[in-house]
Design an enzyme around this catalytic site. Structure first.
Site, PDB file in Angstrom:
ATOM      1  N   MET A   1      10.591  -7.067   4.776  1.00 17.80           N
ATOM      2  CA  MET A   1      10.616  -7.792   6.041  1.00 17.80           C
ATOM      3  C   MET A   1      11.863  -8.672   6.216  1.00 17.80           C
ATOM      4  O   MET A   1      11.856  -9.588   7.032  1.00 17.80           O
ATOM      5  CB  MET A   1       9.342  -8.641   6.184  1.00 17.80           C
TER       6      MET A   1
ATOM      7  N   SER B   1       0.836  -1.217   0.000  1.00 22.56           N
ATOM      8  CA  SER B   1       0.000   0.000   0.000  1.00 22.56           C
ATOM      9  C   SER B   1       0.864   1.258   0.000  1.00 22.56           C
ATOM     10  O   SER B   1       0.496   2.267  -0.599  1.00 22.56           O
ATOM     11  CB  SER B   1      -0.987  -0.002   1.180  1.00 22.56           C
ATOM     12  N   ASN B   2       2.010   1.198   0.653  1.00 17.88           N
ATOM     13  CA  ASN B   2       2.918   2.359   0.617  1.00 17.88           C
ATOM     14  C   ASN B   2       3.477   2.565  -0.789  1.00 17.88           C
ATOM     15  O   ASN B   2       3.583   3.690  -1.274  1.00 17.88           O
ATOM     16  CB  ASN B   2       4.063   2.167   1.619  1.00 17.88           C
TER      17      ASN B   2
ATOM     18  N   HIS C   1       8.817   2.012   9.373  1.00 23.25           N
ATOM     19  CA  HIS C   1       8.561   1.033  10.440  1.00 23.25           C
ATOM     20  C   HIS C   1       7.329   1.464  11.234  1.00 23.25           C
ATOM     21  O   HIS C   1       7.189   2.636  11.578  1.00 23.25           O
ATOM     22  CB  HIS C   1       9.790   0.931  11.351  1.00 23.25           C
TER      23      HIS C   1
ATOM     24  N   ASN D   1      13.931   3.294   5.510  1.00 21.95           N
ATOM     25  CA  ASN D   1      12.995   2.231   5.877  1.00 21.95           C
ATOM     26  C   ASN D   1      11.815   2.838   6.622  1.00 21.95           C
ATOM     27  O   ASN D   1      11.990   3.773   7.402  1.00 21.95           O
ATOM     28  CB  ASN D   1      13.712   1.233   6.801  1.00 21.95           C
TER      29      ASN D   1
ATOM     30  N   LYS E   1      22.822 -16.316   2.133  1.00 21.87           N
ATOM     31  CA  LYS E   1      22.332 -14.936   2.197  1.00 21.87           C
ATOM     32  C   LYS E   1      23.215 -13.967   1.403  1.00 21.87           C
ATOM     33  O   LYS E   1      22.745 -12.983   0.847  1.00 21.87           O
ATOM     34  CB  LYS E   1      22.269 -14.499   3.667  1.00 21.87           C
TER      35      LYS E   1
HETATM   36  C1  GAR Z   1       4.010  -1.170   6.863  1.00 20.23           C
HETATM   37  O1  GAR Z   1       3.168  -0.964   7.969  1.00 20.23           O
HETATM   38  C2  GAR Z   1       5.461  -1.009   7.273  1.00 20.23           C
HETATM   39  O2  GAR Z   1       5.663  -0.061   8.281  1.00 20.23           O
HETATM   40  C3  GAR Z   1       5.785  -2.390   7.779  1.00 20.23           C
HETATM   41  O3  GAR Z   1       5.154  -3.249   6.854  1.00 20.23           O
HETATM   42  C4  GAR Z   1       3.959  -2.616   6.406  1.00 20.23           C
HETATM   43  C5  GAR Z   1       3.868  -2.727   4.901  1.00 20.23           C
HETATM   44  O4  GAR Z   1       2.628  -2.301   4.421  1.00 20.23           O
HETATM   45  N1  GAR Z   1       7.199  -2.599   7.844  1.00 20.23           N
HETATM   46  C6  GAR Z   1       7.792  -3.276   8.828  1.00 20.23           C
HETATM   47  O5  GAR Z   1       7.178  -3.805   9.725  1.00 20.23           O
HETATM   48  C7  GAR Z   1       9.304  -3.330   8.719  1.00 20.23           C
HETATM   49  N2  GAR Z   1       9.880  -3.765   9.945  1.00 20.23           N
HETATM   50  P1  GAR Z   1       2.368  -2.187   2.860  1.00 20.23           P
HETATM   51  O6  GAR Z   1       2.923  -3.461   2.232  1.00 20.23           O
HETATM   52  O7  GAR Z   1       0.885  -2.097   2.726  1.00 20.23           O
HETATM   53  O8  GAR Z   1       3.075  -0.967   2.361  1.00 20.23           O
END
Ligand code: GAR
Length: 218
Positions: A111, A34-35, A130, A128, A86
Site C-alpha cells: 500500500m 491472503s494473496n 489491484h 502489482n 523516502k
Molecule cells: C488485495 O485486495 C489487493 O488487490 C489490494 O490489497 C489487498 C491485499 O489483500 N491492493 C491494493 O489495494 C493496492 N493498491 P491480502 O493482504 O489479503 O493479499
C-alpha cells in the site's frame, strides 16, 4: 459465501507454466497477506515452481508476517517511519531485494506508492495486484469507490508497475458483476477469490516474459 458466482478472466490462461530452476520472487505486502498465502500454498504443494526468497513488509503488525513465519520464509520489516526520508527507505528495500537475487518483485497488497527510482531499479520486473478493473478506480479505496459509483461491474487487475500509480501494461484481469444484494463485504470476498486465481497465473506469465527476455528469445 456462495463461491460459485459468475466471473470472467482475461486473457483466458488456465495453466501455470513450469520453471526450472524455480522462479525467484520477492513479495512486498502491507496487510493480511491472503494473496501471499495462496502463493505459499501453491509452492509448498509443488503446483507452482516459485521460490519465495523474501517477504518485505512496511507494517510491523501485518498479518503477512505470521504467514512467512509459519512457512519458514525469510521476511524483513522495513518501515518508512524508521528512515529519515523516502529515499533511504526505498534504498533499504532495493538493497534487500538485490541481496536475494530476485527475478520478479510481486506487490501483493503493497500500500505504499513507490518512486520512479524504485521502479527503475527493477525495470519491467515488478508486478502489482489491484482490486479494480484498471484503469477504473485507481488508488487505495478501489472496491468502495466502485460500489459508491453504482458500477454494475468490477474486478481485479495485475499489471507491470510503472512510476505512475496503478498504471503499466496489464497482464490479467478478472471481472464480476455487482448485484443489488452485494455490499462491501461480499464484493471484497469475491475479489479476493479472483485475485487468488489471477495473481499466480500473472506471475507465471510475467516470469515467462522475463526469462524469455533474458534468453534473448523475444
Ligand atoms: C488485495 O485486495 C489487493 O488487490 C489490494 O490489497 C489487498 C491485499 O489483500 N491492493 C491494493 O489495494 C493496492 N493498491 P491480502 O493482504 O489479503 O493479499
Amino acid at each position: 459465501m456462495d463461491k460459485s458466482f459468475n466471473y470472467l478472466i482475461s486473457p483466458e490462461i488456465i495453466q501455470l507454466r513450469e520453471f526450472s530452476p524455480k522462479l525467484k520472487i520477492a513479495i512486498l505486502a502491507s496487510g493480511e497477506g491472503s494473496n501471499f498465502q495462496e502463493l505459499i500454498n501453491l509452492s509448498k504443494s509443488n503446483r507452482f515452481d516459485i521460490d519465495i526468497k523474501i517477504l518485505i513488509t512496511n507494517k510491523s503488525a501485518a498479518g503477512c508476517i505470521s504467514r512467512a513465519q509459519n512457512s519458514n520464509i525469510s521476511y524483513k520489516v522495513i518501515k518508512g517511519s524508521d528512515y529519515e526520508n523516502k529515499d533511504y527507505f526505498e534504498d533499504e528495500i532495493i538493497n534487500t531485494i538485490k541481496k536475494h537475487d530476485i527475478e520478479l518483485v510481486v506487490m501483493a497488497g503493497w500500500m505504499k506508492i513507490m518512486s520512479s527510482k524504485f521502479v527503475n531499479a527493477f525495470k519491467n520486473k515488478i508486478i502489482n495486484i489491484h482490486p479494480s478493473l484498471l484503469p477504473s478506480f485507481k488508488g487505495s479505496n478501489a472496491i468502495k469507490e466502485a460500489i459508491k459509483s453504482d458500477s454494475k461491474i468490477t474486478g481485479c487487475s495485475v499489471h507491470f508497475v510503472e512510476a505512475e500509480v496503478d498504471s503499466g501494461s496489464l497482464i490479467m484481469q478478472a471481472a464480476l458483476s455487482i448485484s443489488d444484494k452485494d455490499d462491501l463485504e461480499t464484493i471484497t470476498k469475491k475479489i479476493h477469490l479472483l485475485e487468488h486465481k489471477i495473481l499466480p497465473l500473472s506471475i507465471s506469465q510475467a516470469g515467462y516474459i522475463i526469462r524469455s527476455r533474458f534468453m534473448g528469445n523475444d
